[in-house]
Design a protein around this motif. Sequence first.
Motif, PDB file in Angstrom:
ATOM      1  N   GLN A 398       0.831  -1.189   0.000  1.00 51.26           N
ATOM      2  CA  GLN A 398       0.000   0.000   0.000  1.00 51.26           C
ATOM      3  C   GLN A 398       0.873   1.250   0.000  1.00 51.26           C
ATOM      4  O   GLN A 398       1.922   1.305   0.619  1.00 51.26           O
ATOM      5  N   THR A 399       0.398   2.241  -0.702  1.00 56.53           N
ATOM      6  CA  THR A 399       1.084   3.530  -0.746  1.00 56.53           C
ATOM      7  C   THR A 399       0.144   4.599  -0.227  1.00 56.53           C
ATOM      8  O   THR A 399      -0.998   4.341   0.122  1.00 56.53           O
ATOM      9  N   ASP A 400       0.616   5.804  -0.203  1.00 49.55           N
ATOM     10  CA  ASP A 400      -0.198   6.908   0.294  1.00 49.55           C
ATOM     11  C   ASP A 400      -1.088   7.500  -0.779  1.00 49.55           C
ATOM     12  O   ASP A 400      -1.822   8.449  -0.525  1.00 49.55           O
ATOM     13  N   THR A 401      -1.003   6.989  -2.003  1.00 50.65           N
ATOM     14  CA  THR A 401      -1.839   7.525  -3.069  1.00 50.65           C
ATOM     15  C   THR A 401      -3.243   6.971  -2.948  1.00 50.65           C
ATOM     16  O   THR A 401      -3.461   5.882  -2.423  1.00 50.65           O
ATOM     17  N   GLY A 402      -4.218   7.718  -3.479  1.00 52.87           N
ATOM     18  CA  GLY A 402      -5.595   7.266  -3.455  1.00 52.87           C
ATOM     19  C   GLY A 402      -6.404   7.960  -2.377  1.00 52.87           C
ATOM     20  O   GLY A 402      -5.880   8.604  -1.468  1.00 52.87           O
ATOM     21  N   ILE A 403      -7.719   7.820  -2.486  1.00 53.91           N
ATOM     22  CA  ILE A 403      -8.655   8.432  -1.545  1.00 53.91           C
ATOM     23  C   ILE A 403      -8.913   7.467  -0.400  1.00 53.91           C
ATOM     24  O   ILE A 403      -9.236   6.303  -0.615  1.00 53.91           O
ATOM     25  N   LYS A 404      -8.780   7.948   0.827  1.00 55.15           N
ATOM     26  CA  LYS A 404      -9.068   7.142   2.007  1.00 55.15           C
ATOM     27  C   LYS A 404     -10.408   7.569   2.597  1.00 55.15           C
ATOM     28  O   LYS A 404     -10.686   8.757   2.710  1.00 55.15           O
ATOM     29  N   PHE A 405     -11.215   6.578   2.988  1.00 57.25           N
ATOM     30  CA  PHE A 405     -12.448   6.900   3.698  1.00 57.25           C
ATOM     31  C   PHE A 405     -12.902   5.689   4.497  1.00 57.25           C
ATOM     32  O   PHE A 405     -12.606   4.547   4.149  1.00 57.25           O
ATOM     33  N   ALA A 406     -13.585   5.958   5.606  1.00 58.14           N
ATOM     34  CA  ALA A 406     -14.074   4.909   6.507  1.00 58.14           C
ATOM     35  C   ALA A 406     -15.565   5.133   6.728  1.00 58.14           C
ATOM     36  O   ALA A 406     -15.968   5.807   7.683  1.00 58.14           O
ATOM     37  N   PRO A 407     -16.424   4.599   5.866  1.00 58.23           N
ATOM     38  CA  PRO A 407     -17.859   4.893   5.952  1.00 58.23           C
ATOM     39  C   PRO A 407     -18.535   4.321   7.187  1.00 58.23           C
ATOM     40  O   PRO A 407     -19.584   4.808   7.595  1.00 58.23           O
ATOM     41  N   GLY A 408     -17.958   3.291   7.803  1.00 59.16           N
ATOM     42  CA  GLY A 408     -18.609   2.699   8.970  1.00 59.16           C
ATOM     43  C   GLY A 408     -17.965   3.071  10.281  1.00 59.16           C
ATOM     44  O   GLY A 408     -18.253   2.460  11.305  1.00 59.16           O
ATOM     45  N   GLU A 409     -17.112   4.095  10.284  1.00 58.88           N
ATOM     46  CA  GLU A 409     -16.337   4.408  11.485  1.00 58.88           C
ATOM     47  C   GLU A 409     -17.224   4.860  12.632  1.00 58.88           C
ATOM     48  O   GLU A 409     -16.981   4.526  13.782  1.00 58.88           O
ATOM     49  N   ASN A 410     -18.246   5.617  12.377  1.00 54.50           N
ATOM     50  CA  ASN A 410     -19.090   6.154  13.440  1.00 54.50           C
ATOM     51  C   ASN A 410     -20.408   5.398  13.593  1.00 54.50           C
ATOM     52  O   ASN A 410     -21.322   5.887  14.244  1.00 54.50           O
ATOM     53  N   ASN A 411     -20.506   4.251  12.990  1.00 50.31           N
ATOM     54  CA  ASN A 411     -21.754   3.491  13.028  1.00 50.31           C
ATOM     55  C   ASN A 411     -21.629   2.290  13.946  1.00 50.31           C
ATOM     56  O   ASN A 411     -20.564   1.684  14.064  1.00 50.31           O
ATOM     57  N   ARG A 412     -22.721   1.955  14.585  1.00 53.47           N
ATOM     58  CA  ARG A 412     -22.747   0.817  15.499  1.00 53.47           C
ATOM     59  C   ARG A 412     -23.054  -0.461  14.720  1.00 53.47           C
ATOM     60  O   ARG A 412     -24.000  -0.492  13.930  1.00 53.47           O
ATOM     61  N   PRO A 413     -22.286  -1.521  14.925  1.00 55.49           N
ATOM     62  CA  PRO A 413     -22.552  -2.781  14.218  1.00 55.49           C
ATOM     63  C   PRO A 413     -23.914  -3.360  14.574  1.00 55.49           C
ATOM     64  O   PRO A 413     -24.442  -3.138  15.662  1.00 55.49           O
ATOM     65  N   ILE A 414     -24.475  -4.111  13.635  1.00 53.54           N
ATOM     66  CA  ILE A 414     -25.768  -4.769  13.817  1.00 53.54           C
ATOM     67  C   ILE A 414     -25.556  -6.274  13.726  1.00 53.54           C
ATOM     68  O   ILE A 414     -24.822  -6.753  12.859  1.00 53.54           O
ATOM     69  N   SER A 415     -26.196  -7.009  14.603  1.00 55.65           N
ATOM     70  CA  SER A 415     -26.093  -8.465  14.558  1.00 55.65           C
ATOM     71  C   SER A 415     -26.681  -8.989  13.253  1.00 55.65           C
ATOM     72  O   SER A 415     -27.729  -8.522  12.790  1.00 55.65           O
ATOM     73  N   VAL A 416     -26.017  -9.965  12.656  1.00 52.44           N
ATOM     74  CA  VAL A 416     -26.515 -10.531  11.400  1.00 52.44           C
ATOM     75  C   VAL A 416     -27.823 -11.283  11.616  1.00 52.44           C
ATOM     76  O   VAL A 416     -28.574 -11.516  10.658  1.00 52.44           O
ATOM     77  N   LEU A 417     -28.119 -11.656  12.861  1.00 53.43           N
ATOM     78  CA  LEU A 417     -29.380 -12.340  13.147  1.00 53.43           C
ATOM     79  C   LEU A 417     -30.527 -11.361  13.321  1.00 53.43           C
ATOM     80  O   LEU A 417     -31.685 -11.703  13.052  1.00 53.43           O
TER      81      LEU A 417
END
Length: 741
Positions: A398-417
């Motif tokens: 990996q290099t530093d080029t490209g767009i970085k984003f974390a769409p789920g960073e502030n979201n609470r996980p949901i159980s798959v059930l």
Amino acid sequence: MRERRANDEFRLLDNRRRAKSQKIARQNNEFKNQENEKRAEALKISRQNDEFKAHENKRRAEVLKIERQNDEFRTEENKRRAEAHKIERQDDEFKREENKRRAEALKTARQDNEFKEEEKRKNALRMYNSRDKYKNNFDAMKSNYESNIKEGPTHICSCCGGLWFAYSIREYTIEMLANKGLKTEFINTVCYLKHAIIKLCATCRKDIMSNKIPNIALSNGLAFYEIPDCLKILTELEERLISPRIPFMVIRTLGFSKQFGLKGNLVNVPMNVDTNVSILPRSFSDTYTIQLKLMRQMKNKNAFMYETIRPKVVHTAVKYLVQQELYKDEGIVISNDWMKEYPNEKENFIVKNEDKKINETENTGEDSDHDDNWNESDDKPINPVVTETLLNDETEDQTDTGIKFAPGENNRPISVLMDLKVDELTFPKIYCGKQRKIKENVKLTYAKIAKSELRMFDRRCGRVSKLFFTYKKLQTRKFVDAISINLRKTKNTKNVTVNQMLNRDYVNGLVHNDDAFTFLRFDRSSPAFWELKKKELMAMNRQLECATIFLTLSAAETQWSELLVILTKVLENKVITLEEAQNLSYEKTCELIRQDSVTCVRYFEHKLKCLWEILSAPCGPFQGYELVDKYVRTEFQVRGSPHVHALLWLKNAPKYDKNNPESIERCVEFIDKLISVSSQLTEFSEELISLQRHKHSHTCKQHVNGCIICRFGIPYFPISKTIPSQCFPQRDPAVTSRKLW
């Protein structure tokens, strides 16, 4: 004339004269035909008299009985009758009437209990003789094995759409099913795939013949939607951008010449599709591409996924999806304004510390061996290598080029059930942004749905991300059910309260009594599972004594031409020959294998089943030593392909006693009969030797007293005859290392 014919001599001469003149006259075809017609008419009139008819039939039967005493005449007549009957049965009406008459006659005869028992005895005897003859003919069994391993799950059931082997499928027509009492409307309902020949698997056939619609029938809402062109071309990361759920899974390569494995748990995180799309540039052309990094958290060093994507393709796909009913129900829309920053209203997405560093340590080579003199593996592997496996969610270089984003960073996980639409929202490329509409009166578990999807003739669910997602969801469901059952059935947990579960002493008591781990028995990697299997094996040892033979079987997919033919037919709908399969490039072979791992495993199981049939036969390799029982363990080692270990118990096998020379001699004779070594070259020598050659690698490297040795003790010292291993002295590691390395 009558008076003259009263004389026997005159009558005899007159009959001869008439016969001679009749013979001459019948040489004229016209006269012959007229006479035959006249005789037929006269005979027809005469046979209207019942007495004459009975007398003539009796006379004919007597004449035929005398003639059939001649073997040649009887053989010719039987052949003539069979040909005539075969021609008559080509008429559907005659065939139907005859079958009906035979069925009625058999039904009447079976009312006699004595006849019924005799028929059962004859059928059982005929089947036994047929099987016994087959099992005692090794050439026939070998030929049958070679024929069976060419068969694969290529037959499509018209009801459930699953891929099945030939022995699981029966073919029908609509008329045949209608004759069994099924209505045409019902047949059209259950047979979702419309073909002239209806193919039904064993599962569907049982329900359909009972006039029931099978639960896994495609008509119950299990059929896939057709994938639109805008979704077909999506890559893995492009699909993640337009899916409302992100399945965070650590899918890791397992080393050289190995497939992929899942580390840790599945985390289902919701995200905003509009936010993801807004990350992309505002203006772009059809050929514009950008590098994009999907992060778990922005502070992490490495990306969860790193790929070059096409913004135009993403926007076209998301415009299609937001128009679908599922996305509308979820309230997913694409705004015209670009969002410039993420909302910080929700809690941070929590991940384990080990997950943050997982990619940092993946390629450090901690488990690899830097001793070039030790690792001798230089040939092409039998199984696909790292770049040829199913899917790679890891990020390398990996290099530093490209767009970085974390769409789920502030979201609470949901159980798959708890997330009822998690499959459809996670994989829009598979479900096309639409929810499965299963009929309300159909009872289907998630396990049955998963089996239906993985067996489907449409192989879209064969992706590794979908396989691991389905596995983790199914495993979680089984854990929940097992815990619920365990709390009700375990004697020490009859009335469990929250206060008790918060009490450390109470929990330690459950652990001490193994009650806390009982629910893990169905999980193959848990101590509770192996504890159960150990008890089963020890019970077999107590009843059958020590096992006779240890057998190891491994899959070699790239060398199975039959499997490549099957994969080509299933994936590409193309029929190739065995010669063409053998000439496929190594890259093409690995591509076929990684695209459909489910079919590879099913074929391995089928091939193993055919092999057990030969090993269990009286004329098989263990001839003279009947296979009494076996214990089979199937595992998927680090290389990813199925691997079988088996313990075999043979009848009348000699028992080894190191203090009894006669016992040792009998064991040596027994071993030499089953395992042979020869210095004489044959046409198969090179092929067999290549399969028995050991190459040192880091898996067999062992450090003992500062020396490096092979943990298998290879190479073995050549000997002229079979000697039990206990007769060899223990090796000195220092001497071994100096001598070998």
